[in-house]
Scaffold this motif. Sequence first.
Motif, PDB file in Angstrom:
ATOM      1  N   ALA A 248     -80.772   2.226  13.815  1.00  0.00           N
ATOM      2  CA  ALA A 248     -79.403   2.484  13.381  1.00  0.00           C
ATOM      3  C   ALA A 248     -78.483   2.825  14.547  1.00  0.00           C
ATOM      4  O   ALA A 248     -78.865   3.531  15.474  1.00  0.00           O
ATOM      5  CB  ALA A 248     -79.374   3.620  12.364  1.00  0.00           C
ATOM      6  N   GLY A 249     -77.245   2.321  14.460  1.00  0.00           N
ATOM      7  CA  GLY A 249     -76.210   2.679  15.414  1.00  0.00           C
ATOM      8  C   GLY A 249     -75.250   3.687  14.811  1.00  0.00           C
ATOM      9  O   GLY A 249     -75.405   4.092  13.650  1.00  0.00           O
ATOM     10  N   ALA A 252     -73.682   2.772  11.230  1.00  0.00           N
ATOM     11  CA  ALA A 252     -74.687   2.023  10.470  1.00  0.00           C
ATOM     12  C   ALA A 252     -74.583   2.187   8.964  1.00  0.00           C
ATOM     13  O   ALA A 252     -75.204   1.427   8.218  1.00  0.00           O
ATOM     14  CB  ALA A 252     -76.086   2.442  10.929  1.00  0.00           C
ATOM     15  N   HIS A 311     -78.158   7.679  13.084  1.00  0.00           N
ATOM     16  CA  HIS A 311     -78.518   7.194  14.423  1.00  0.00           C
ATOM     17  C   HIS A 311     -79.061   8.308  15.322  1.00  0.00           C
ATOM     18  O   HIS A 311     -79.565   8.030  16.411  1.00  0.00           O
ATOM     19  CB  HIS A 311     -77.297   6.557  15.086  1.00  0.00           C
ATOM     20  CG  HIS A 311     -76.145   7.487  15.264  1.00  0.00           C
ATOM     21  ND1 HIS A 311     -75.391   7.965  14.213  1.00  0.00           N
ATOM     22  CD2 HIS A 311     -75.619   8.051  16.380  1.00  0.00           C
ATOM     23  CE1 HIS A 311     -74.449   8.772  14.665  1.00  0.00           C
ATOM     24  NE2 HIS A 311     -74.572   8.846  15.975  1.00  0.00           N
ATOM     25  N   ARG A 312     -78.985   9.548  14.854  1.00  0.00           N
ATOM     26  CA  ARG A 312     -79.520  10.677  15.640  1.00  0.00           C
ATOM     27  C   ARG A 312     -80.843  11.203  15.077  1.00  0.00           C
ATOM     28  O   ARG A 312     -81.258  12.311  15.377  1.00  0.00           O
ATOM     29  CB  ARG A 312     -78.485  11.797  15.681  1.00  0.00           C
ATOM     30  CG  ARG A 312     -77.192  11.402  16.401  1.00  0.00           C
ATOM     31  CD  ARG A 312     -76.329  12.601  16.691  1.00  0.00           C
ATOM     32  NE  ARG A 312     -75.660  13.103  15.499  1.00  0.00           N
ATOM     33  CZ  ARG A 312     -75.575  14.382  15.169  1.00  0.00           C
ATOM     34  NH1 ARG A 312     -76.159  15.302  15.922  1.00  0.00           N
ATOM     35  NH2 ARG A 312     -74.929  14.746  14.089  1.00  0.00           N
TER      36      ARG A 312
END
Length: 333
Positions: A248-249, A252, A311-312
């Motif tokens: 994931a960005g 996302a 994404h984290r």
Amino acid sequence: MPFQDYTLIQAPMAGGINTTELTVGAARAGALASIGAGYLSGQAIEEAVRAARDGGADAFAVNLFIPGEPGATEAQWRAAREALVPCYEAAGVDFPDTFAELPGFDEQFDAMLEARPAFFSFTFGRLDQACRDACRARGIALIGTATSRAEARQQAEDGVDAIVLQGEEAGGHRGSAETRGAGQPLAALLEACGDLGRPLIAAGGLMDGADMARVLGQGAAAAQLGTAFLSCPEAGTAPAWRQALAAAGPDATAVTAAVSGRYARGLANAWMDERAPRDIAPYPDQHRLTAPLRKAAGAEWKSLWAGTGAHRSRALPVEELVATLLKECRAAG
């Protein structure tokens, strides 16, 4: 055990994510653990609570969904069913002849009362007076959910012990009483609800201890994290879901009502683009109609619920993750 003993809550996530191992690990490490029981039968709720206690979890929350609007009319059911045929075909999944019913709230609530968890949390609306009284009589603390000041004020008027303020950044279903209720940023909710005289639990997009410290500084009594736990090996997260989280960005996620009839946030896939059906049955009937497709299809047609902080994600064992989050929160505070 009083609610004030916790600054971190492992969010309830229905659909098999909150395994016994996840619940027990989170509780042992010092979080208020949760069992997402929204789709469980009464018997399954009793078994889940028993397993959590046998594993060493002393205090935890059981979460249920408050019943809302009536089910789909025959016309709505037919239109939604027909709209999903191309989706099933695109995914290569046979269209079923029948669709499973979901457990009834009364059955679930009675099982929860019998199990007597330390906390009962609920979403999608208000708990009626009789149910609140039944919980009080058994020493079960109440945690309601709100996505606006109006909803939070109603929960406060009902005398709940704490209120989850769910920002629009949260993954999974939006906890509003309105199935298509407008979301609000978490920071705005915290600012708007600070005078309600109830402990506030911040939820939505929180992924690390610095996020926790930030919302505690904004007046929250605790932070509730869900997406942060999806990558734990103990979670019941499907392999395709884990892979999507790892890839994931920052942008996302997106919101859709096509999966269940209620707005929900997840990793963007076919449910969020032009392939999604336009005729949608009310919740929970849309959920019933899409369940076989989501179960059998690949990642493009699964409900990959996740918040804006996906994404984290960190793939840590649950006890290590909880310890890390609490340590980061203390350092940032």
